[in-house]
Design a protein around this motif. Structure first.
Motif, mmCIF file in Angstrom:
data_model
loop_
_atom_site.group_PDB
_atom_site.id
_atom_site.type_symbol
_atom_site.label_atom_id
_atom_site.label_comp_id
_atom_site.label_asym_id
_atom_site.label_seq_id
_atom_site.Cartn_x
_atom_site.Cartn_y
_atom_site.Cartn_z
ATOM 1 N N UNK A 81 0.846 -1.202 0.000
ATOM 2 C CA UNK A 81 0.000 0.000 0.000
ATOM 3 C C UNK A 81 0.879 1.249 0.000
ATOM 4 N N UNK A 82 1.637 1.455 -1.073
ATOM 5 C CA UNK A 82 2.644 2.519 -1.066
ATOM 6 C C UNK A 82 2.068 3.927 -1.081
ATOM 7 N N UNK A 83 0.897 4.135 -1.652
ATOM 8 C CA UNK A 83 0.343 5.488 -1.761
ATOM 9 C C UNK A 83 -0.219 5.983 -0.437
ATOM 10 N N UNK A 84 -1.004 5.141 0.216
ATOM 11 C CA UNK A 84 -1.599 5.547 1.486
ATOM 12 C C UNK A 84 -0.621 5.354 2.632
ATOM 13 N N UNK A 85 0.193 4.309 2.566
ATOM 14 C CA UNK A 85 1.194 4.043 3.578
ATOM 15 C C UNK A 85 0.613 3.623 4.916
ATOM 16 N N UNK A 86 1.484 3.140 5.790
ATOM 17 C CA UNK A 86 1.045 2.690 7.112
ATOM 18 C C UNK A 86 0.501 3.857 7.927
ATOM 19 N N UNK A 87 1.139 5.016 7.829
ATOM 20 C CA UNK A 87 0.653 6.179 8.570
ATOM 21 C C UNK A 87 -0.729 6.602 8.082
ATOM 22 N N UNK A 88 -0.955 6.505 6.772
ATOM 23 C CA UNK A 88 -2.264 6.847 6.218
ATOM 24 C C UNK A 88 -3.349 5.903 6.695
ATOM 25 N N UNK A 89 -3.010 4.604 6.757
ATOM 26 C CA UNK A 89 -3.980 3.628 7.278
ATOM 27 C C UNK A 89 -4.357 3.973 8.715
ATOM 28 N N UNK A 90 -3.356 4.347 9.503
ATOM 29 C CA UNK A 90 -3.616 4.703 10.890
ATOM 30 C C UNK A 90 -4.469 5.969 10.987
ATOM 31 N N UNK A 91 -4.182 6.945 10.134
ATOM 32 C CA UNK A 91 -4.943 8.190 10.160
ATOM 33 C C UNK A 91 -6.403 7.967 9.775
ATOM 34 N N UNK A 92 -6.643 6.981 8.924
ATOM 35 C CA UNK A 92 -8.010 6.648 8.530
ATOM 36 C C UNK A 92 -8.696 5.734 9.542
ATOM 37 N N UNK A 93 -7.951 5.264 10.529
ATOM 38 C CA UNK A 93 -8.523 4.365 11.519
ATOM 39 C C UNK A 93 -8.700 2.952 11.019
ATOM 40 N N UNK A 94 -7.960 2.595 9.979
ATOM 41 C CA UNK A 94 -8.116 1.275 9.374
ATOM 42 C C UNK A 94 -7.137 0.256 9.941
ATOM 43 N N UNK A 95 -6.031 0.714 10.506
ATOM 44 C CA UNK A 95 -5.017 -0.197 11.054
ATOM 45 C C UNK A 95 -4.212 0.553 12.098
ATOM 46 N N UNK A 96 -3.493 -0.205 12.910
ATOM 47 C CA UNK A 96 -2.619 0.410 13.904
ATOM 48 C C UNK A 96 -1.272 -0.313 13.896
ATOM 49 N N UNK A 97 -0.249 0.454 14.136
ATOM 50 C CA UNK A 97 1.111 -0.111 14.109
ATOM 51 C C UNK A 97 1.678 -0.163 15.516
ATOM 52 N N UNK A 98 2.254 -1.317 15.843
ATOM 53 C CA UNK A 98 3.003 -1.496 17.090
ATOM 54 C C UNK A 98 4.347 -2.085 16.720
ATOM 55 N N UNK A 99 5.402 -1.275 16.756
ATOM 56 C CA UNK A 99 6.710 -1.744 16.330
ATOM 57 C C UNK A 99 6.688 -2.103 14.856
ATOM 58 N N UNK A 100 6.999 -3.369 14.553
ATOM 59 C CA UNK A 100 7.047 -3.812 13.164
ATOM 60 C C UNK A 100 5.757 -4.516 12.740
ATOM 61 N N UNK A 101 4.759 -4.465 13.586
ATOM 62 C CA UNK A 101 3.520 -5.194 13.308
ATOM 63 C C UNK A 101 2.397 -4.206 13.000
ATOM 64 N N UNK A 102 1.658 -4.480 11.920
ATOM 65 C CA UNK A 102 0.472 -3.694 11.547
ATOM 66 C C UNK A 102 -0.750 -4.581 11.730
#
Length: 507
Positions: A81-102
């Motif tokens: 998901x290169x366009x939205x990225x992990x931070x984008x997923x988090x901002x949308x409330x779709x995923x959360x990151x803890x260390x290396x785990x999404x």
């Protein structure tokens, strides 16, 4: 936890990533196989999980994350998901990151549709289901796309309208479907969490013209009218006692089937002249009064006279009904609390004298002028053909209106044709020359099977768009050596039924 209000630019980025990965129904089915696909439909994710375990491609990573609700590594998510990225997923409330785990906070699944304008797919987000959570659902759960959602989406009428209303929108699937035919849609719900999912799903799918409003039933649209109203309301009958979860997506907070009665009582005031309302509902058979008769009473009591076509698809006894919805919430037999929930449901039904619970489709219409002319209450239990019923329902309403304007002489002067999906089956006893049973079978619509006599079978077979009904009846009377007037009186009401049901159409 309340979803963030979705950011349009992040939604567009997410949609681009999902499109680039080929995150679509057929690609997913090919990735995990038909057997795993069937198991997933029954709530079992393990076969699909095993099929994707060693695949690190973008489609497989997204499928694990948002299709199955599994965690992935931050590196996998970033590459998929290169366009939205992990931070984008988090901002949308779709995923959360803890260390290396999404870890996913929602499911996003492709949902195919077919209507008069063609076929396509939506990407629909909703909360993690019981399979992904590994236990009972929270009470503020926002359901993604369930079987009831698909049923109502397929039932929606397909003709173009101006304004439409979706009452109890949930994740927004009905609003998306309604927007295909409506210039604008108002989507309401008591849950702000649900409304944010609706806005998210509209943005991800690039659908404009959907406005969300928070509130119960028709309160958010007081004084407004619509040409089309749809609702998959929280109609599940739920005991009003402590200890029974009140899931927002299915429990409207009323006693028994009160939500359905309240909807019918209030909807007429919000329908424009000629406007229609469609909903799924439960109704109870109480103290010897059949559920369909109780629904008829609600319609008859409406302050706004309404046309009504009510189809009862299923009847369950109180035990089976309770078991169905206890399991739906993620509690299964043998686990803590199951017996207590079952007892609460049975006590509730017993207190109201409920013998059976019906499920079905309600179609109401405010007449464009004059008094209602349609009052049809029927049970249709047979399996239906694939595809939506919306176009069929629209044709039936149009046929009803045309038939209502025709007296028997006008019908006899009409020329009819047999629908392309109609076949005839004749059953003979061994050695018998004449059939003992003649059936007309409908391939589409409600897949009706009607037993007919030789006269009606002969008339249907002769409806090829050449001769009007009257001369055909005269010829059949002559062939069978029966009185023409008597045969006409017998056949014309049945011809009306065949036209309404779609076996015959006007040439």
């Amino acid at each position: 936890m309340l979803q963030p209000d979705p950011d349009p630019s992040l939604c567009r980025a997410l949609a681009a990533d999902l499109e680039a990965a080929g995150y679509r129904t057929e690609r997913l089915r090919a990735a995990w196989g038909s057997a795993a696909d069937g198991a997933l439909g029954r709530g079992h994710a393990l076969p699909a999980r095993r099929a994707l375990a060693q695949d690190t491609g973008a489609l497989a990573v997204i499928a694990r994350l948002f299709g199955l609700g599994d965690e992935v590594t931050a590196d996998e998510a970033s590459r998929a998901l290169p366009s939205v990225g992990v931070d984008g997923l988090a901002a949308l409330g779709l995923a959360e990151r803890t260390g290396d785990v999404v870890r996913p906070r929602v499911l996003i699944r492709p949902q195919a549709y077919v209507d008069d304008d063609g076929a396509g797919e939506w990407l629909v987000a909703g909360d993690l289901d019981e399979a992904a959570l590994g236990g009972p659902l929270p009470e503020d759960h926002v359901l993604s796309v369930g079987q009831a959602s698909l049923t109502l989406a397929g039932l929606q009428l397909t003709g173009s309208v101006g304004r439409a209303l979706d009452v109890g929108t949930g994740c927004g699937i009905q609003a998306l479907r309604a927007r295909r035919a409506a210039a604008s849609v108002v989507a309401t719900d008591v849950s702000e969490r649900a409304l944010r999912f609706t806005r998210l799903n509209a943005l991800v799918n690039g659908v404009d013209g959907i406005q969300t409003r928070r509130g119960d039933m028709f309160a958010p649209v007081a004084g407004e009218t619509f040409e089309r109203i749809v609702s998959n309301p929280p109609f599940v009958i739920t005991p009003r006692v402590d200890g029974v979860p009140a899931y927002e997506y299915r429990d409207g907070g009323r006693v028994g089937d009160g939500l359905t009665a309240e909807f019918i009582a209030g909807v007429g005031a919000h329908l424009a002249a000629g406007g229609t309302a469609q909903l799924l509902a439960n109704w109870e058979s109480r103290d010897g009064v059949a559920g369909l008769d109780r629904v008829r009473g609600w319609v008859d009591a409406s302050d706004i006279p309404l046309d009504a076509w009510i189809v009862e698809r299923e009847l369950l006894d109180p035990v089976a009904y309770a078991e169905l919805w206890i399991r739906d919430g993620g509690t299964v037999p043998g686990t803590p609390g199951y017996d207590e929930l079952l007892g609460a449901w049975l006590d509730d039904f017993q207190a109201r004298g409920v013998a059976e619970i019906g499920f079905g489709y309600i179609l109401l219409r405010r007449p464009a002028m004059g008094a209602p002319t349609l009052a049809r209450y029927e049970r249709i239990g047979q399996p239906l053909a694939d595809g939506g019923l919306g176009a069929h329902l629209g044709r039936a309403l149009a046929a009803h209106d045309r038939l209502s304007a025709l007296d028997d002489a006008g019908l006899a002067a009409s020329t009819l044709v047999v629908a392309a999906d109609v076949t005839e089956a004749r059953h003979h006893l061994p050695g018998a020359e004449a059939p003992s049973v003649i059936e007309l079978r409908q391939g589409g619509g409600f897949a009706r099977v009607l037993e007919v006599d030789p006269a009606l079978a002969g008339l249907v077979g002769a409806c090829d768009g050449d001769l009007p009904v009257g001369p055909l009846i005269a010829a059949i009377a002559d062939l069978l050596e029966v009185d023409e007037a008597a045969l006409r009186a017998d056949l014309l009401p049945r011809v009306r039924e065949l036209v309404f049901c779609g076996f015959l159409g006007f040439a």
